[in-house]
Design an enzyme around this catalytic site. Structure first.
Site, PDB file in Angstrom:
ATOM      1  CG  ASN A  62      22.815  64.909  13.831  1.00  0.00           C
ATOM      2  OD1 ASN A  62      23.933  64.885  14.335  1.00  0.00           O
ATOM      3  ND2 ASN A  62      22.613  64.767  12.535  1.00  0.00           N
ATOM      4  CB  CYS A  63      18.792  64.843  19.807  1.00  0.00           C
ATOM      5  SG  CYS A  63      17.459  65.418  20.886  1.00  0.00           S
TER       6      CYS A  63
END
Length: 187
Positions: A62-63
């Site tokens: 989720n970066c």
């Protein structure tokens, strides 16, 4: 019996090298001494890759840098046949950006970004509880430690730490490609 100053000093130095309890301290000569767990069981012993460069990248699905999963795949496809090993090390240490667990992490990276390289189990990469490899790397290169997801460490063919590359370093950019190419040519 007379003690010579040199003998006394030598004994003192030797005793300082021993930890409490008298056991001999072990040194870690290279990255080859470490292993990463696999999400489904088993390990990736870095000793198995001696003689080959290894790129170790802490990742998070989720970066904002998650697009690097795809450029890491391009790097992997370009150099795996020449000997490069690439291991993604998922971590939740930066911004809580790895909510997944186990094999779901690698599966998400494969489905979303086409990643086919090796994935270790979710691992801490910073602080006192960090994986031993990351603590060793920080001791080797204290100014090149992970400050965010997608930090890259390049391990040389002999197990030495060649360099750390920030999240901003493009996996297929000239800086990292040049370093990998030089290590591949050294063999």
């Amino acid at each position: 019996m007379t003690l010579r100053r040199r003998d006394v000093l030598g004994g003192l130095v030797a005793s300082l090298a021993l930890p409490v309890g008298g056991a001999v301290a072990q040194t870690v000569p290279s990255a080859s001494s470490f292993r990463f767990g696999k999400a489904g069981g088993g390990t990736y012993p870095l000793a198995d890759y001696r003689g080959r460069p290894v790129l170790i990248v802490n990742t998070a699905t989720n970066c904002g840098f998650a697009g690097q999963f795809a450029t890491l795949e391009q790097l992997w496809q370009r150099y795996r046949g020449r000997g490069l090993m690439l291991i993604a090390v998922p971590s939740n240490d930066f911004g809580g950006q790895e909510p997944l667990e186990g094999a779901a992490i690698a599966e998400a990276a494969r489905q979303t970004h086409g990643a086919t390289y090796a994935f270790a189990e979710k691992t801490m990469v910073k602080g006192p509880e960090a994986h031993p490899f990351y603590r060793w790397a920080a001791s080797q290169r204290p100014t090149e430690t992970p400050r965010w997801n997608f930090h890259k460490y390049l391990i040389g063919r002999s197990g030495e730490l060649l360099g750390g590359y920030s999240s901003l370093t493009d996996p297929i950019g000239p800086q990292l490609v040049r370093a990998i190419g030089q290590e591949l040519q050294a063999g």
